[in-house]
Design a protein around this motif. Structure first.
Motif, PDB file in Angstrom:
ATOM      1  N   VAL A 176      15.737  15.701   0.114  1.00 58.29           N
ATOM      2  CA  VAL A 176      14.382  16.153  -0.622  1.00 58.29           C
ATOM      3  C   VAL A 176      14.652  17.019  -1.586  1.00 58.29           C
ATOM      4  N   PHE A 177      15.711  18.032  -1.412  1.00 54.07           N
ATOM      5  CA  PHE A 177      15.812  19.152  -2.244  1.00 54.07           C
ATOM      6  C   PHE A 177      17.050  19.410  -2.616  1.00 54.07           C
ATOM      7  N   ASN A 178      17.438  19.662  -3.974  1.00 47.45           N
ATOM      8  CA  ASN A 178      18.773  20.122  -4.393  1.00 47.45           C
ATOM      9  C   ASN A 178      19.084  21.352  -4.300  1.00 47.45           C
ATOM     10  N   PHE A 179      20.531  21.318  -3.731  1.00 48.67           N
ATOM     11  CA  PHE A 179      21.183  22.688  -3.436  1.00 48.67           C
ATOM     12  C   PHE A 179      20.521  23.801  -2.839  1.00 48.67           C
ATOM     13  N   PRO A 180      19.971  23.441  -1.545  1.00 48.86           N
ATOM     14  CA  PRO A 180      19.516  24.596  -0.613  1.00 48.86           C
ATOM     15  C   PRO A 180      20.519  25.280  -0.214  1.00 48.86           C
ATOM     16  N   LYS A 181      20.221  26.530   0.139  1.00 46.95           N
ATOM     17  CA  LYS A 181      21.230  27.368   0.672  1.00 46.95           C
ATOM     18  C   LYS A 181      21.433  27.189   2.219  1.00 46.95           C
ATOM     19  N   PRO A 182      22.616  27.202   2.514  1.00 46.79           N
ATOM     20  CA  PRO A 182      22.768  27.112   4.102  1.00 46.79           C
ATOM     21  C   PRO A 182      21.938  28.088   5.087  1.00 46.79           C
ATOM     22  N   VAL A 183      21.513  27.519   5.910  1.00 44.13           N
ATOM     23  CA  VAL A 183      20.805  28.385   7.007  1.00 44.13           C
ATOM     24  C   VAL A 183      21.672  29.437   7.443  1.00 44.13           C
ATOM     25  N   SER A 184      23.032  28.964   7.637  1.00 41.37           N
ATOM     26  CA  SER A 184      24.003  29.871   8.419  1.00 41.37           C
ATOM     27  C   SER A 184      24.151  31.041   7.607  1.00 41.37           C
ATOM     28  N   LEU A 185      24.282  30.893   6.048  1.00 42.43           N
ATOM     29  CA  LEU A 185      24.175  32.103   5.329  1.00 42.43           C
ATOM     30  C   LEU A 185      23.223  33.053   5.439  1.00 42.43           C
ATOM     31  N   LEU A 186      22.036  32.444   5.390  1.00 40.51           N
ATOM     32  CA  LEU A 186      20.992  33.430   5.337  1.00 40.51           C
ATOM     33  C   LEU A 186      20.522  33.897   6.690  1.00 40.51           C
ATOM     34  N   LYS A 187      21.122  33.255   7.852  1.00 35.82           N
ATOM     35  CA  LYS A 187      21.126  33.958   9.306  1.00 35.82           C
ATOM     36  C   LYS A 187      22.148  35.088   9.077  1.00 35.82           C
ATOM     37  N   TYR A 188      23.359  34.998   8.587  1.00 35.72           N
ATOM     38  CA  TYR A 188      24.191  36.057   8.562  1.00 35.72           C
ATOM     39  C   TYR A 188      23.646  37.389   7.854  1.00 35.72           C
ATOM     40  N   LEU A 189      23.077  37.099   6.888  1.00 32.94           N
ATOM     41  CA  LEU A 189      22.197  38.274   5.911  1.00 32.94           C
ATOM     42  C   LEU A 189      21.064  38.997   6.880  1.00 32.94           C
ATOM     43  N   ILE A 190      20.249  37.927   7.307  1.00 30.50           N
ATOM     44  CA  ILE A 190      19.143  38.577   8.258  1.00 30.50           C
ATOM     45  C   ILE A 190      19.599  39.369   9.230  1.00 30.50           C
ATOM     46  N   LYS A 191      20.624  39.093   9.963  1.00 33.46           N
ATOM     47  CA  LYS A 191      21.239  39.677  11.175  1.00 33.46           C
ATOM     48  C   LYS A 191      21.749  40.994  10.597  1.00 33.46           C
ATOM     49  N   ALA A 192      22.396  41.013   9.427  1.00 33.22           N
ATOM     50  CA  ALA A 192      23.083  42.249   8.984  1.00 33.22           C
ATOM     51  C   ALA A 192      22.005  43.113   8.687  1.00 33.22           C
ATOM     52  N   ALA A 193      20.789  42.790   8.390  1.00 26.99           N
ATOM     53  CA  ALA A 193      19.881  43.716   7.937  1.00 26.99           C
ATOM     54  C   ALA A 193      18.855  44.222   9.064  1.00 26.99           C
ATOM     55  N   THR A 194      18.877  43.199  10.114  1.00 32.43           N
ATOM     56  CA  THR A 194      17.816  43.355  11.055  1.00 32.43           C
ATOM     57  C   THR A 194      18.457  43.593  12.433  1.00 32.43           C
ATOM     58  N   ASN A 195      19.656  43.980  12.662  1.00 25.66           N
ATOM     59  CA  ASN A 195      20.443  43.913  13.884  1.00 25.66           C
ATOM     60  C   ASN A 195      19.550  44.865  14.842  1.00 25.66           C
ATOM     61  N   PHE A 196      18.981  45.907  14.348  1.00 26.51           N
ATOM     62  CA  PHE A 196      18.345  46.882  15.108  1.00 26.51           C
ATOM     63  C   PHE A 196      16.919  47.111  14.799  1.00 26.51           C
ATOM     64  N   ASP A 197      16.225  45.981  14.317  1.00 24.76           N
ATOM     65  CA  ASP A 197      14.965  45.825  14.294  1.00 24.76           C
ATOM     66  C   ASP A 197      14.532  44.675  14.661  1.00 24.76           C
ATOM     67  N   LYS A 198      14.259  44.198  15.866  1.00 21.11           N
ATOM     68  CA  LYS A 198      14.007  42.765  16.218  1.00 21.11           C
ATOM     69  C   LYS A 198      12.520  42.374  15.612  1.00 21.11           C
ATOM     70  N   SER A 199      11.720  43.233  15.217  1.00 29.52           N
ATOM     71  CA  SER A 199      10.592  42.910  14.853  1.00 29.52           C
ATOM     72  C   SER A 199      10.276  43.108  12.983  1.00 29.52           C
ATOM     73  N   ALA A 200      11.310  42.978  12.660  1.00 30.31           N
ATOM     74  CA  ALA A 200      11.322  43.192  11.323  1.00 30.31           C
ATOM     75  C   ALA A 200      10.621  42.076  10.584  1.00 30.31           C
ATOM     76  N   ILE A 201       9.973  42.581   9.247  1.00 29.38           N
ATOM     77  CA  ILE A 201       9.574  41.634   8.419  1.00 29.38           C
ATOM     78  C   ILE A 201      10.393  40.974   7.218  1.00 29.38           C
ATOM     79  N   ILE A 202      10.799  39.775   7.010  1.00 30.75           N
ATOM     80  CA  ILE A 202      11.599  39.276   6.065  1.00 30.75           C
ATOM     81  C   ILE A 202      10.881  38.619   5.220  1.00 30.75           C
ATOM     82  N   VAL A 203      10.958  38.753   3.725  1.00 30.00           N
ATOM     83  CA  VAL A 203      10.377  38.181   2.669  1.00 30.00           C
ATOM     84  C   VAL A 203      11.145  37.499   1.771  1.00 30.00           C
TER      85      VAL A 203
END
Length: 645
Positions: free
Chosen positions: A392-419
């Protein structure tokens, strides 16, 4: 409401937002008429900064126009999805999904979330000629207005007018589109916030320059290559385009920058060989958004109590504070004579910082060699295929890639806001849910997704599947509803597989631009009418007016509101604001209001906000005059009276 904004926008200049920031931090550089004195500013900083007349800057057709777009306020209103938002899984959710233009969405977010977002990820249009990007904004400036506002020639105004109204896909058009959005996004980030932007070679160089201009070159972290496929593409010169870039910038902590970028560690006898530093324990988020962080911290040593500031609650929750205390990560006033603090602060050990050294924020992402588990484009297609059983959608980014980036940015802030303000199919929202579910320490990160409700074309081969799917489930055939449906399905799947106790819901809002007919009715309304039979409220709805105001006044989307019953009238209370929206107030209601102020110690709203179209002149004057009574009461409360049109 809208009328006030339109009138205010007429006087806005391209640098209005910049001047506002300067006035906040350097008021001594403004004269009595409010004009910025550049010589005073230079004199203020000349001892610290080498000022030269040489410089390097990114210039493009439309840059000042883009600044103007960032400076003017949005005239859209926030329409809550009432049916969706009251469902049990969504009623108390902190996650947000916003349907609307992301330029408008960012302006609304800044009113409540400035400096509160830890991580932004966006995957904007690449302007490749095949991705559908054509810049065609909805601002109705005339050429003469551009001449006046931007101080440019008629020829230059016409070029900008053509660029932004006839639909272009040039480099200048793309930069004009991206620049105001990045300017606004910058102000959302926390002092240690980070932004990741996916891009390909077509605009990568321009994006790097524009980000240097917006965030500052010193904030550049890395240009991370991401391998998107293994199959070779047929391109000129035989060079296969197998990689995209993820450009990363991190805001610098202002205090650390003033101290030369170094962190000050303390060595104390109670913690031998464990140097440590302190960090603010509060978060610029109000109690309505983070109720679990609105509590009183008690010093276990002496019983001293430290209640949360309702406008900047604690970074930790009432549950996690116990773990922090056990780990000796909370420092209280009086613990150390050399620390002059008036409230608890966080303790970070040098060993923790050293673990982060060389990478982002908790583990070490390698900019030149992302691990294989981040996946490729085919994995993104598989992710969404598992949820919808179709493409239903062309070329979505893999969830695994975004999880990697989110973990990198919020590893010490478990209540972070991600936009993510180019949400697309909502891969980032799913990634946040998965990271929280996998977090053994209890992740309560929240996502805010913004997606333009682009109408899908059943005759377009790339959109046909999505169009038919939405039709089959009786949903609007716009792209934002693909994201909405994905989050629902992903949440159900994650909950079934992990049984994790996390926030699986989200609140949904739509940004609505008033029609020309509505604008005309607002303009026709006479504020001095003795009697009114105005139906303006019906054009918006009570819930929309209230939600728009709650966001405007800093309480955030979905803030909790208390009904305040007077004699025959109901007002609405949130924090220090009392809202009068519907018609029908009378003298008995005014008496009841004054009685509550004088008799209830806890009732003391400082701002009375009135939807001007619902009240005639005599009613607004009754409210205004009677509020002066409070100045002479035992509370001596000076309530602000704000009539909004």
């Amino acid at each position: 409401m809208i009328k006030n904004i339109i009138q205010s926008n007429e006087t806005v200049t391209p640098n209005a937002q910049t001047l506002k920031v300067l006035h906040t931090h350097f008021p001594q550089c403004f004269d009595k008429e409010g004009k910025f004195d550049i010589d005073k500013f230079k004199d203020l900083i000349k001892n610290d900064i080498d000022i030269t007349h040489e410089g390097y800057d990114l210039n493009f057709l439309g840059k000042n126009y883009a600044k103007l777009l960032a400076s003017i306020d949005t005239t859209t209103v926030v329409q809550p999805d009432l049916e969706h938002n009251v469902k049990p899984e969504n009623a108390n959710s902190q996650n947000l999904y916003i349907s609307g233009d992301n330029l408008d969405g960012l302006k609304h977010l800044l009113k409540s979330y400035t400096g509160a977002v830890k991580c932004i990820y966006i995957d904007p249009p690449y302007n490749t000629g095949s991705d559908g990007f054509v810049y065609n904004d909805n601002f109705n400036f005339t050429s003469q207005e551009l001449i006046d506002k931007l101080s440019i020639s008629e020829e230059q105004a016409q070029k900008i007018f053509d660029l932004t109204t006839k639909g272009r896909a040039s480099h200048s058009a793309w930069l004009t589109f991206m620049y105001p959005r990045l300017l606004l996004a910058r102000d959302l980030l926390t002092p240690d916030g980070v932004i990741f932007i996916s891009i390909d070679d077509n605009e990568q160089a321009n994006l790097k320059l524009i980000c240097d201009s917006v965030f500052g070159e010193e904030s550049f972290v890395a240009n991370i290559p991401w391998r998107k496929r293994t199959a070779k593409s047929d391109v000129p010169f035989g060079v296969s385009q197998d990689y995209e870039s993820i450009i990363c910038y991190a805001k610098q902590d202002f205090t650390a920058a003033l101290e030369g970028g170094t962190r000050k560690y303390f060595e104390t006898d109670d913690l031998p060989d464990r140097p440590w530093r302190i960090h603010d324990l509060t978060k610029q988020t109000n109690a309505n958004e983070r109720p679990n962080s609105n509590f009183t911290i008690v010093n276990p040593k002496n019983g001293d109590k430290f209640p949360a500031n309702p406008n900047a609650v604690w970074r930790v929750t009432s549950e996690t504070i116990k773990d922090f205390e056990k780990e000796n990560r909370i420092v209280f006033p009086g613990d150390y004579d050399f620390l002059k603090i008036s409230k608890p602060v966080l303790r970070y050990f040098k060993e923790d910082d050293e673990k982060k050294a060389g990478g982002m924020f908790g583990f070490t992402p390698v900019s030149t060699n992302l691990p294989k588990e981040v996946g490729m484009s085919q994995d993104g297609t598989k992710d969404i295929g598992e949820l919808f059983n179709s493409k239903v959608f062309n070329f979505p980014k893999p969830v695994s890639l975004l999880k990697y980036l989110i973990k990198a940015a919020t590893n010490f802030d478990k209540s972070a806001i991600i936009v993510d303000f180019f949400s697309g199919s909502a891969s980032s929202a799913q990634a946040v849910l998965e990271v929280n579910a996998e977090d053994k320490e209890g992740g309560n990160r929240t996502f805010i997704a913004i997606q333009l409700p682009e109408v899908l074309d059943s005759k377009n081969a790339s959109q046909k599947t999505a169009y038919e799917f939405l039709q089959s489930i009786n949903r609007p055939t716009t792209l934002d509803f693909i994201g909405i449906e994905r989050i629902k399905r992903a949440a159900a799947k994650i909950k079934s597989e992990t049984k994790a106790d996390i926030d699986y819901g989200f609140k949904h809002y739509t940004l609505v631009e008033p029609s020309e007919d509505t604008i005309d009715k607002l303009e026709e309304f006479k504020e001095t009418e003795m009697f009114t039979n105005n139906d303006t409220l019906s054009l918006f709805g009570k819930e929309t007016v209230l939600e728009t105001w709650l966001v405007k006044d800093g309480y955030g989307f979905g803030a909790k509101v208390e009904d305040v019953k007077l004699a025959d009238y109901t007002a609405y209370l949130c924090g220090k604001h009392l809202y009068f929206i519907e018609a029908g107030i009378n003298e008995n209601d005014m008496v009841a209001l004054l009685d509550r102020y004088q008799q209830e110690p806890s009732f003391s709203p400082e701002n009375i906000v009135v939807f001007g179209y619902s009240f005639n002149f005599s009613q607004t004057e009754m409210l205004r005059k009677n509020l002066f009574v409070l100045r002479d009461s035992h509370k001596n409360l000076k309530a602000n009276f704000d009539i909004r049109y």
